[in-house]
Design an enzyme around this catalytic site. Sequence first.
Site, mmCIF file in Angstrom:
data_model
loop_
_atom_site.group_PDB
_atom_site.id
_atom_site.type_symbol
_atom_site.label_atom_id
_atom_site.label_comp_id
_atom_site.label_asym_id
_atom_site.label_seq_id
_atom_site.Cartn_x
_atom_site.Cartn_y
_atom_site.Cartn_z
ATOM 1 N N THR A 1 -3.204 -24.246 30.377
ATOM 2 C CA THR A 1 -4.660 -24.370 30.493
ATOM 3 C C THR A 1 -5.050 -25.370 31.565
ATOM 4 O O THR A 1 -4.572 -26.502 31.586
ATOM 5 C CB THR A 1 -5.277 -24.834 29.158
ATOM 6 O OG1 THR A 1 -4.891 -23.938 28.114
ATOM 7 C CG2 THR A 1 -6.798 -24.894 29.247
ATOM 8 N N HIS B 1 -5.465 -30.171 34.963
ATOM 9 C CA HIS B 1 -4.554 -29.480 34.043
ATOM 10 C C HIS B 1 -4.672 -30.152 32.677
ATOM 11 O O HIS B 1 -4.568 -31.383 32.572
ATOM 12 C CB HIS B 1 -3.117 -29.566 34.546
ATOM 13 C CG HIS B 1 -2.227 -28.484 33.995
ATOM 14 N ND1 HIS B 1 -2.013 -28.321 32.631
ATOM 15 C CD2 HIS B 1 -1.509 -27.509 34.617
ATOM 16 C CE1 HIS B 1 -1.200 -27.302 32.442
ATOM 17 N NE2 HIS B 1 -0.877 -26.784 33.630
ATOM 18 N N HIS B 2 -4.898 -29.337 31.650
ATOM 19 C CA HIS B 2 -5.090 -29.901 30.309
ATOM 20 C C HIS B 2 -3.813 -30.557 29.773
ATOM 21 O O HIS B 2 -3.853 -31.356 28.838
ATOM 22 C CB HIS B 2 -5.544 -28.803 29.346
ATOM 23 C CG HIS B 2 -6.406 -29.298 28.233
ATOM 24 N ND1 HIS B 2 -6.530 -30.637 27.908
ATOM 25 C CD2 HIS B 2 -7.216 -28.632 27.361
ATOM 26 C CE1 HIS B 2 -7.348 -30.773 26.896
ATOM 27 N NE2 HIS B 2 -7.779 -29.583 26.537
ATOM 28 N N ALA B 3 -2.669 -30.239 30.363
ATOM 29 C CA ALA B 3 -1.419 -30.852 29.923
ATOM 30 C C ALA B 3 -1.397 -32.348 30.193
ATOM 31 O O ALA B 3 -0.696 -33.095 29.509
ATOM 32 C CB ALA B 3 -0.238 -30.183 30.620
#
Length: 220
Positions: free
Chosen positions: A30, A193-195
């Site tokens: 995501t 980046h959601h990471a």
Amino acid sequence: MTRDMNFVPIVMENWPRAQMFYYYTQIAPTSYTVDVRMNVTVLRQTLKQRGLKFFPAYLWLITKVMQGIDEFRVGMEDGVLGIWEQLTPAYPVFHQDDKTTSLLWTEFEEDFSAFYENYERDTKAHGDSHGVLTSKGIPLSNAYIISCIPWFTFQSFSLHNHGIKDYYFPSFEAGQFVKEEGEEFMPLSVTVHHATIDGYHLKQFFESLQESMIHPEEWL
């Protein structure tokens, strides 16, 4: 293998984001974009008074603010995930002759004046070279993408990276200034980046960036 001292590998067993990183890279990859408006009234006035360009100040400020938030500087080096001490802005230069752009980059300096001089040097030496990259060559491993669309403003901008693997740095896009009731605003879009980056980290970033724009005398 000798590793750059400015790059610190992440020990997953000790990293609070380890589970989120795994989830948002392996299970549900995501990325997302957030659009805000920054008040640039004082910053633009101060730069004009000193005869300085806005764009290199924008590059320096974004890079400087990211320096204070680890999550914004997570990246890969030789297949290893880690945190860079400092990032390098990579930005497009526009060619008036054929209306294309080429990617250029300038090494960051803690001192704004030193960075400004580096920017002027790079654009003078490489700004006229055409192609995807300028004659300066491939950006450094710690380079992130930052750009500006000066021809129009926007309320929303979405950047699609088409699943670039192992790229976690944020990307920035600014737009044309808007005047409202005697003040000037700049649309700013950030794709992350959601990471590595959550909403809380963006809150920290936007607050710090706005504070620096309101008080340019502290760094100019």
